[in-house]
Design a protein around this motif. Structure first.
Motif, mmCIF file in Angstrom:
data_model
loop_
_atom_site.group_PDB
_atom_site.id
_atom_site.type_symbol
_atom_site.label_atom_id
_atom_site.label_comp_id
_atom_site.label_asym_id
_atom_site.label_seq_id
_atom_site.Cartn_x
_atom_site.Cartn_y
_atom_site.Cartn_z
ATOM 1 N N THR A 8 0.862 -1.186 0.000
ATOM 2 C CA THR A 8 0.000 0.000 0.000
ATOM 3 C C THR A 8 0.899 1.237 0.000
ATOM 4 O O THR A 8 2.081 1.153 0.347
ATOM 5 C CB THR A 8 -0.939 0.050 1.224
ATOM 6 O OG1 THR A 8 -0.156 0.145 2.406
ATOM 7 C CG2 THR A 8 -1.837 -1.171 1.296
ATOM 8 N N GLU A 9 0.340 2.365 -0.359
ATOM 9 C CA GLU A 9 1.129 3.577 -0.530
ATOM 10 C C GLU A 9 1.933 3.960 0.712
ATOM 11 O O GLU A 9 3.101 4.285 0.618
ATOM 12 C CB GLU A 9 0.239 4.765 -0.936
ATOM 13 C CG GLU A 9 -0.164 4.770 -2.391
ATOM 14 C CD GLU A 9 -1.320 3.817 -2.705
ATOM 15 O OE1 GLU A 9 -1.840 3.151 -1.777
ATOM 16 O OE2 GLU A 9 -1.707 3.737 -3.875
ATOM 17 N N GLY A 10 1.342 3.930 1.862
ATOM 18 C CA GLY A 10 2.025 4.441 3.039
ATOM 19 C C GLY A 10 2.903 3.452 3.776
ATOM 20 O O GLY A 10 3.771 3.855 4.553
ATOM 21 N N LEU A 32 1.627 -7.785 -3.805
ATOM 22 C CA LEU A 32 0.232 -7.563 -4.174
ATOM 23 C C LEU A 32 -0.164 -6.118 -3.950
ATOM 24 O O LEU A 32 0.039 -5.566 -2.859
ATOM 25 C CB LEU A 32 -0.677 -8.469 -3.325
ATOM 26 C CG LEU A 32 -2.173 -8.188 -3.381
ATOM 27 C CD1 LEU A 32 -2.744 -8.523 -4.755
ATOM 28 C CD2 LEU A 32 -2.898 -8.966 -2.288
ATOM 29 N N TYR A 33 -0.730 -5.508 -4.981
ATOM 30 C CA TYR A 33 -1.306 -4.171 -4.854
ATOM 31 C C TYR A 33 -2.742 -4.240 -5.359
ATOM 32 O O TYR A 33 -3.013 -4.816 -6.420
ATOM 33 C CB TYR A 33 -0.529 -3.137 -5.674
ATOM 34 C CG TYR A 33 -1.116 -1.755 -5.541
ATOM 35 C CD1 TYR A 33 -0.783 -0.952 -4.456
ATOM 36 C CD2 TYR A 33 -2.032 -1.269 -6.457
ATOM 37 C CE1 TYR A 33 -1.331 0.309 -4.305
ATOM 38 C CE2 TYR A 33 -2.583 -0.010 -6.313
ATOM 39 C CZ TYR A 33 -2.236 0.772 -5.239
ATOM 40 O OH TYR A 33 -2.795 2.022 -5.086
ATOM 41 N N VAL A 34 -3.662 -3.651 -4.601
ATOM 42 C CA VAL A 34 -5.069 -3.651 -4.994
ATOM 43 C C VAL A 34 -5.535 -2.212 -5.171
ATOM 44 O O VAL A 34 -5.425 -1.397 -4.257
ATOM 45 C CB VAL A 34 -5.946 -4.371 -3.948
ATOM 46 C CG1 VAL A 34 -7.404 -4.376 -4.400
ATOM 47 C CG2 VAL A 34 -5.458 -5.788 -3.700
ATOM 48 N N ARG A 35 -6.038 -1.925 -6.383
ATOM 49 C CA ARG A 35 -6.636 -0.616 -6.669
ATOM 50 C C ARG A 35 -8.091 -0.639 -6.244
ATOM 51 O O ARG A 35 -8.829 -1.558 -6.595
ATOM 52 C CB ARG A 35 -6.566 -0.299 -8.166
ATOM 53 C CG ARG A 35 -5.197 0.088 -8.641
ATOM 54 C CD ARG A 35 -5.193 0.486 -10.103
ATOM 55 N NE ARG A 35 -5.388 -0.683 -10.965
ATOM 56 C CZ ARG A 35 -6.409 -0.854 -11.794
ATOM 57 N NH1 ARG A 35 -7.339 0.058 -11.913
ATOM 58 N NH2 ARG A 35 -6.490 -1.937 -12.532
ATOM 59 N N GLU A 100 -1.308 -7.288 -9.521
ATOM 60 C CA GLU A 100 -2.171 -6.119 -9.370
ATOM 61 C C GLU A 100 -3.603 -6.574 -9.546
ATOM 62 O O GLU A 100 -3.933 -7.275 -10.501
ATOM 63 C CB GLU A 100 -1.823 -5.061 -10.417
ATOM 64 C CG GLU A 100 -2.638 -3.810 -10.281
ATOM 65 C CD GLU A 100 -2.303 -2.773 -11.332
ATOM 66 O OE1 GLU A 100 -3.138 -1.884 -11.550
ATOM 67 O OE2 GLU A 100 -1.229 -2.865 -11.953
ATOM 68 N N ARG A 101 -4.439 -6.176 -8.614
ATOM 69 C CA ARG A 101 -5.866 -6.507 -8.673
ATOM 70 C C ARG A 101 -6.653 -5.224 -8.501
ATOM 71 O O ARG A 101 -6.122 -4.218 -8.034
ATOM 72 C CB ARG A 101 -6.225 -7.519 -7.583
ATOM 73 C CG ARG A 101 -5.469 -8.836 -7.734
ATOM 74 C CD ARG A 101 -5.785 -9.771 -6.605
ATOM 75 N NE ARG A 101 -7.125 -10.297 -6.755
ATOM 76 C CZ ARG A 101 -7.409 -11.587 -6.900
ATOM 77 N NH1 ARG A 101 -6.436 -12.464 -6.935
ATOM 78 N NH2 ARG A 101 -8.646 -12.005 -7.002
#
Length: 172
Positions: A8-10, A32-35, A100-101
């Motif tokens: 996550t960004e932070g 894993l990054y989720v938008r 990416e999801r």
């Protein structure tokens, strides 16, 4: 089996560092990054609500993506996700899979963790308070519903756990 590192960004640097210290060399690491699709949906909805429907404005690259800000938000989010995943992979410094999801963040993380050996994630709530307030809603859901063990880390130095003295006359 794999270790999933929720980016996550932070909090991503702390998560990557935790994975580096706890993952063996033979384990597969998945970043894993989720938008959150809700952000673009709000922009689409605002545009539709303010300007109505059925405009002939284009919606593809040849038409400059039209005037709908939701489309632009989607493309910016995808580009940002790719950059963030690449930065995390560079920090990890070993072979990994980038995933990416898009969707409801908490549900996508839980789904991605199916069959994993470990899920690494960070506290994202109030950094001054240990306990439940140190988790945001999505992280709380993931911790409660993860189908694998969870390594929950502090993204910064944890707050003091030294008990505070109660004032006289206050209830217990």
């Amino acid at each position: 089996m794999s270790v999933i590192v929720w980016i996550t960004e932070g909090t991503w640097p702390a998560c990557v560092d935790a994975a580096l210290t706890r993952v063996s060399g033979h384990e597969e690491v998945v970043l894993l990054y989720v938008r959150d699709e809700a952000v673009a949906e709000v922009a689409h909805g605002a545009f539709t609500g303010l300007l109505g429907r059925g405009h002939p404005w284009g919606h593809g690259p040849a038409e400059g993506w039209g005037r709908d800000p939701g489309t632009r938000v989607e493309h910016l989010a995808a580009a940002s996700a790719g950059e963030l995943l690449q930065a995390a992979a560079d920090r990890l410094g070993r072979p990994c899979t980038l995933m990416e999801r898009a969707g409801r963040v908490e549900r996508e993380v839980v789904t991605a963790a199916q069959g994993a050996n470990l899920l690494v994630c960070a506290r994202d709530g109030d950094p001054t308070r240990p306990g439940p307030h140190s988790l945001g809603p999505a992280t709380r859901f993931v911790v409660d519903h993860a189908p694998c063990p969870v390594l929950l880390i502090w993204p910064t130095e944890p707050p003091s756990t030294t008990p505070t003295r109660r004032s006289p006359g206050r209830g217990r």
